[in-house]
Design a protein around this motif. Structure first.
Motif, mmCIF file in Angstrom:
data_model
loop_
_atom_site.group_PDB
_atom_site.id
_atom_site.type_symbol
_atom_site.label_atom_id
_atom_site.label_comp_id
_atom_site.label_asym_id
_atom_site.label_seq_id
_atom_site.Cartn_x
_atom_site.Cartn_y
_atom_site.Cartn_z
ATOM 1 N N LEU A 43 0.806 -1.199 0.213
ATOM 2 C CA LEU A 43 0.336 0.016 -0.286
ATOM 3 C C LEU A 43 1.029 1.145 -0.279
ATOM 4 O O LEU A 43 1.974 1.889 0.673
ATOM 5 N N MET A 44 0.847 2.030 -0.936
ATOM 6 C CA MET A 44 1.496 3.836 -1.163
ATOM 7 C C MET A 44 0.221 4.558 -1.322
ATOM 8 O O MET A 44 -0.847 4.795 -1.549
ATOM 9 N N GLY A 45 0.481 5.784 -0.505
ATOM 10 C CA GLY A 45 -0.022 6.497 -0.797
ATOM 11 C C GLY A 45 0.244 8.149 -0.957
ATOM 12 O O GLY A 45 1.364 8.534 -1.462
ATOM 13 N N ARG A 46 -0.427 9.005 -2.561
ATOM 14 C CA ARG A 46 -0.133 10.222 -2.811
ATOM 15 C C ARG A 46 0.017 11.309 -2.114
ATOM 16 O O ARG A 46 -1.319 11.621 -1.721
ATOM 17 N N PHE A 53 6.317 18.888 2.886
ATOM 18 C CA PHE A 53 7.509 17.622 3.250
ATOM 19 C C PHE A 53 6.876 16.501 2.143
ATOM 20 O O PHE A 53 5.743 16.141 2.536
ATOM 21 N N MET A 54 7.969 16.274 0.656
ATOM 22 C CA MET A 54 7.718 15.707 0.068
ATOM 23 C C MET A 54 6.149 15.782 -0.683
ATOM 24 O O MET A 54 5.306 14.506 -1.224
ATOM 25 N N PRO A 55 6.170 17.275 -0.939
ATOM 26 C CA PRO A 55 4.049 17.439 -1.857
ATOM 27 C C PRO A 55 4.050 16.098 -3.470
ATOM 28 O O PRO A 55 5.347 15.802 -3.994
ATOM 29 N N GLY A 56 2.992 15.605 -3.296
ATOM 30 C CA GLY A 56 2.664 15.274 -4.470
ATOM 31 C C GLY A 56 3.732 13.390 -4.621
ATOM 32 O O GLY A 56 3.085 13.040 -5.662
ATOM 33 N N LYS A 57 4.619 13.361 -3.876
ATOM 34 C CA LYS A 57 5.177 12.217 -3.937
ATOM 35 C C LYS A 57 3.728 11.107 -3.615
ATOM 36 O O LYS A 57 3.326 11.865 -2.249
ATOM 37 N N TYR A 58 4.697 9.595 -3.407
ATOM 38 C CA TYR A 58 3.554 8.722 -3.099
ATOM 39 C C TYR A 58 4.992 7.658 -2.198
ATOM 40 O O TYR A 58 6.253 7.711 -2.632
ATOM 41 N N VAL A 59 4.506 7.806 -1.339
ATOM 42 C CA VAL A 59 4.838 7.591 -0.077
ATOM 43 C C VAL A 59 4.043 6.311 0.674
ATOM 44 O O VAL A 59 3.527 5.779 0.347
ATOM 45 N N ALA A 187 -7.210 15.912 2.536
ATOM 46 C CA ALA A 187 -6.721 14.780 3.267
ATOM 47 C C ALA A 187 -5.120 15.023 3.083
ATOM 48 O O ALA A 187 -4.104 15.468 2.352
ATOM 49 N N GLU A 188 -3.779 14.557 4.341
ATOM 50 C CA GLU A 188 -2.592 14.518 4.122
ATOM 51 C C GLU A 188 -2.202 13.345 3.109
ATOM 52 O O GLU A 188 -1.457 14.012 1.915
ATOM 53 N N LEU A 189 -3.272 12.184 2.737
ATOM 54 C CA LEU A 189 -2.918 11.551 1.872
ATOM 55 C C LEU A 189 -3.994 11.554 0.783
ATOM 56 O O LEU A 189 -5.465 10.861 1.608
ATOM 57 N N VAL A 190 -3.852 11.370 -0.283
ATOM 58 C CA VAL A 190 -5.282 11.934 -1.080
ATOM 59 C C VAL A 190 -5.873 10.519 -2.053
ATOM 60 O O VAL A 190 -6.666 11.190 -2.776
#
Length: 244
Positions: A43-46, A53-59, A187-190
């Motif tokens: 599972l990863m979130g954008r 911090f790390m805008p738009g990245k998948y983490v 949300a923080e993860l969209v």
């Protein structure tokens, strides 16, 4: 030296003051694995485009360790080798602090994805902060059993924030409850995605996430549950990586 005389150091032009060093804060991340199919997925979130911090990245879901995380009771503990490695290369090692890392990862997973890891339908979980009321309301007692340490990394200098992050992995089967409506445009993860290793490498990933993916793939091949050295990425280490 007589009064009124000056050293060469006194005559040098005043140097601009250096920027203060950012504090390095403890953090934790949880890689949730689905190994039910022919190829493992995780599972990863954008991240929201407006976060600093790390805008738009998948983490992988995760965040800072909070003070109350070390005071939460658990239904199950780490494997002994995991608890031991979490106390390596730490200024003031303790079991309480080691367990706070995993509990922070579990709490952040719940906050960012709505997935709660722990023992279901259990009473006796008493919370001391609002951060853990979701677990109490769902009657899920958080458990560290089944969390595996995959890597550790310190954010390099020059970033807007710096973290000393522990990357854990855990199986999807450990999720006992789901909280709805956590993912939304503000949300923080969209967005959440379940991806294979190949699919993940096509996403916009931070550099450290790509490295941890390599570590995760190797650990899955070698045996996630085994007592194996943990990669540690930090400034000043050989090739930016050492084993602990």
């Amino acid at each position: 030296m007589s009064a009124g005389s000056h050293s060469a150091e006194d005559l040098r032009p005043e140097q601009p003051s250096a920027k203060p060093r950012l504090p390095i804060r403890d953090a934790a991340t949880l890689i949730l694995l689905d190994r039910s199919g022919a190829e493992p997925k995780f599972l990863m979130g954008r991240r929201h485009h407006a976060v600093r911090f790390m805008p738009g990245k998948y983490v992988f879901p995760g965040g800072r360790v909070e003070a109350q995380d070390g005071r939460v009771n658990v239904a199950g503990t780490y494997a002994p080798h995991v608890e031991r490695r979490l106390q390596t290369r730490v200024a003031r090692p303790s079991i309480t602090r080691a367990r706070a890392y995993g509990l922070a990862a579990i709490r952040e997973l719940a906050e960012e994805t709505g997935l709660l890891i722990g023992e279901a339908d259990m009473d006796g979980f008493h919370v001391r902060s609002d951060s853990w009321t979701t677990f109490a309301d769902a009657r899920v007692f958080p458990s560290l059993e089944g969390l595996h340490l995959v890597a550790r990394a310190i954010t390099p200098p020059g970033r807007p924030r710096r973290f000393d992050t522990r990357f854990f992995a855990a199986d999807l089967s450990l999720v006992s409850a789901t909280r709805p409506d956590v993912i939304h445009p503000e949300a923080e993860l969209v967005e959440l995605v379940w991806v294979t290793f190949g699919e993940a490498r096509a996403l916009d990933l931070p550099a450290i996430t790509s490295r941890v993916l390599d570590d995760l793939a190797k650990r899955l091949d070698d045996g996630l549950e085994r007592d194996l050295p943990t990669p540690f990425y930090r400034e000043g280490s050989a090739s930016e990586r050492e084993l602990i």
